[in-house]
Motif scaffolding. Structure first.
Motif, PDB file in Angstrom:
ATOM      1  N   GLN A   1      16.219 -74.502  12.323  1.00 46.08           N
ATOM      2  CA  GLN A   1      16.860 -74.520  11.007  1.00 46.08           C
ATOM      3  C   GLN A   1      17.107 -73.103  10.518  1.00 46.08           C
ATOM      4  O   GLN A   1      16.404 -72.165  10.890  1.00 46.08           O
ATOM      5  CB  GLN A   1      15.972 -75.258  10.001  1.00 46.08           C
ATOM      6  CG  GLN A   1      15.778 -76.717  10.327  1.00 46.08           C
ATOM      7  CD  GLN A   1      14.771 -77.369   9.393  1.00 46.08           C
ATOM      8  OE1 GLN A   1      13.809 -76.725   8.973  1.00 46.08           O
ATOM      9  NE2 GLN A   1      14.998 -78.624   9.076  1.00 46.08           N
ATOM     10  N   ASP A   2      18.096 -72.974   9.641  1.00 46.74           N
ATOM     11  CA  ASP A   2      18.390 -71.690   9.010  1.00 46.74           C
ATOM     12  C   ASP A   2      17.429 -71.450   7.851  1.00 46.74           C
ATOM     13  O   ASP A   2      17.044 -72.384   7.140  1.00 46.74           O
ATOM     14  CB  ASP A   2      19.817 -71.658   8.464  1.00 46.74           C
ATOM     15  CG  ASP A   2      20.853 -71.424   9.539  1.00 46.74           C
ATOM     16  OD1 ASP A   2      20.466 -71.039  10.654  1.00 46.74           O
ATOM     17  OD2 ASP A   2      22.042 -71.613   9.261  1.00 46.74           O
ATOM     18  N   LEU A   3      17.075 -70.197   7.677  1.00 48.47           N
ATOM     19  CA  LEU A   3      16.236 -69.786   6.563  1.00 48.47           C
ATOM     20  C   LEU A   3      16.964 -68.714   5.757  1.00 48.47           C
ATOM     21  O   LEU A   3      17.808 -67.996   6.278  1.00 48.47           O
ATOM     22  CB  LEU A   3      14.913 -69.206   7.069  1.00 48.47           C
ATOM     23  CG  LEU A   3      13.938 -70.166   7.726  1.00 48.47           C
ATOM     24  CD1 LEU A   3      12.785 -69.393   8.340  1.00 48.47           C
ATOM     25  CD2 LEU A   3      13.416 -71.164   6.729  1.00 48.47           C
ATOM     26  N   VAL A   4      16.610 -68.610   4.495  1.00 48.78           N
ATOM     27  CA  VAL A   4      17.106 -67.535   3.638  1.00 48.78           C
ATOM     28  C   VAL A   4      15.917 -66.630   3.332  1.00 48.78           C
ATOM     29  O   VAL A   4      14.945 -67.055   2.718  1.00 48.78           O
ATOM     30  CB  VAL A   4      17.727 -68.078   2.336  1.00 48.78           C
ATOM     31  CG1 VAL A   4      18.181 -66.931   1.453  1.00 48.78           C
ATOM     32  CG2 VAL A   4      18.865 -69.022   2.633  1.00 48.78           C
TER      33      VAL A   4
ATOM     34  N   THR B   1      20.369 -64.525   5.759  1.00 49.12           N
ATOM     35  CA  THR B   1      20.343 -65.922   6.183  1.00 49.12           C
ATOM     36  C   THR B   1      20.496 -65.984   7.692  1.00 49.12           C
ATOM     37  O   THR B   1      21.372 -65.350   8.260  1.00 49.12           O
ATOM     38  CB  THR B   1      21.504 -66.709   5.527  1.00 49.12           C
ATOM     39  OG1 THR B   1      21.396 -66.584   4.111  1.00 49.12           O
ATOM     40  CG2 THR B   1      21.446 -68.170   5.906  1.00 49.12           C
TER      41      THR B   1
ATOM     42  N   ASP C   1      21.803 -64.177  12.766  1.00 50.17           N
ATOM     43  CA  ASP C   1      22.615 -64.653  11.650  1.00 50.17           C
ATOM     44  C   ASP C   1      23.805 -65.483  12.157  1.00 50.17           C
ATOM     45  O   ASP C   1      23.944 -65.719  13.351  1.00 50.17           O
ATOM     46  CB  ASP C   1      23.067 -63.498  10.754  1.00 50.17           C
ATOM     47  CG  ASP C   1      24.015 -62.537  11.440  1.00 50.17           C
ATOM     48  OD1 ASP C   1      24.387 -62.773  12.603  1.00 50.17           O
ATOM     49  OD2 ASP C   1      24.390 -61.537  10.799  1.00 50.17           O
ATOM     50  N   LYS C   2      24.658 -65.912  11.245  1.00 49.65           N
ATOM     51  CA  LYS C   2      25.778 -66.790  11.623  1.00 49.65           C
ATOM     52  C   LYS C   2      26.849 -66.075  12.436  1.00 49.65           C
ATOM     53  O   LYS C   2      27.703 -66.719  13.026  1.00 49.65           O
ATOM     54  CB  LYS C   2      26.385 -67.438  10.388  1.00 49.65           C
ATOM     55  CG  LYS C   2      27.058 -66.480   9.434  1.00 49.65           C
ATOM     56  CD  LYS C   2      27.621 -67.210   8.256  1.00 49.65           C
ATOM     57  CE  LYS C   2      28.290 -66.256   7.303  1.00 49.65           C
ATOM     58  NZ  LYS C   2      28.878 -66.961   6.179  1.00 49.65           N
TER      59      LYS C   2
ATOM     60  N   ASN D   1      17.426 -73.026   4.193  1.00 51.74           N
ATOM     61  CA  ASN D   1      18.838 -73.015   3.814  1.00 51.74           C
ATOM     62  C   ASN D   1      19.344 -74.451   3.802  1.00 51.74           C
ATOM     63  O   ASN D   1      19.327 -75.133   4.819  1.00 51.74           O
ATOM     64  CB  ASN D   1      19.643 -72.162   4.771  1.00 51.74           C
ATOM     65  CG  ASN D   1      21.065 -71.967   4.326  1.00 51.74           C
ATOM     66  OD1 ASN D   1      21.425 -72.307   3.213  1.00 51.74           O
ATOM     67  ND2 ASN D   1      21.874 -71.398   5.180  1.00 51.74           N
ATOM     68  N   CYS D   2      19.813 -74.925   2.660  1.00 50.38           N
ATOM     69  CA  CYS D   2      20.265 -76.304   2.513  1.00 50.38           C
ATOM     70  C   CYS D   2      21.790 -76.388   2.396  1.00 50.38           C
ATOM     71  O   CYS D   2      22.307 -77.272   1.729  1.00 50.38           O
ATOM     72  CB  CYS D   2      19.619 -76.935   1.294  1.00 50.38           C
ATOM     73  SG  CYS D   2      17.837 -77.029   1.403  1.00 50.38           S
ATOM     74  N   ASP D   3      22.521 -75.482   3.041  1.00 48.38           N
ATOM     75  CA  ASP D   3      23.981 -75.505   2.975  1.00 48.38           C
ATOM     76  C   ASP D   3      24.599 -76.463   3.962  1.00 48.38           C
ATOM     77  O   ASP D   3      25.806 -76.476   4.141  1.00 48.38           O
ATOM     78  CB  ASP D   3      24.547 -74.094   3.220  1.00 48.38           C
ATOM     79  CG  ASP D   3      24.387 -73.222   1.987  1.00 48.38           C
ATOM     80  OD1 ASP D   3      24.106 -73.769   0.910  1.00 48.38           O
ATOM     81  OD2 ASP D   3      24.548 -72.008   2.114  1.00 48.38           O
TER      82      ASP D   3
END
Length: 114
Positions: A58-61, A74, A91-92, A110-112
């Protein structure tokens, strides 16, 4: 009758570069903030968030403290270097950022959607 600003319009033209530089430095120093000290509970939450995000990809901020300011990053945790006490975050844009563990202030999921 002509309305003129008089000396006011020429005021900025006669500023010396040294004056401008010192004014900008004072303004920069004024905006700096102190790094807060993290307690054991918050450090444990950060650790749990990182471990969970690595397990489920999962992604984190990350909120990072650098040079008197807070910055956001992120991405996914790619690697934990326990010898140097740093994370490698992907990162992305597929760029790897090396982040010292001592610079991390806060970590949230990150909930995007992605």
């Amino acid at each position: 009758m002509i309305k003129d600003r008089g000396k006011i319009k020429w005021g900025a033209a006669f500023m010396l570069p040294e004056m401008v530089a010192s004014h900008n430095k004072v303004d920069w120093d004024y905006k700096k903030v102190e790094k807060s000290i993290l307690d054991e509970h918050l450090l444990e939450e950060i650790n749990q968030s990182i471990c969970s995000a690595m397990e489920y990809n999962q992604d984190l901020v990350f909120t990072l403290y650098e040079n008197g300011e807070f910055q956001l990053l992120t991405g996914k945790v790619h690697y934990i270097d326990q010898i140097r006490y740093e994370l490698r975050i992907l990162d992305k844009f597929n760029e790897i950022h090396k982040v010292r563990l001592s610079d991390i202030v806060k970590v949230i999921l990150n909930c995007d959607g992605k």
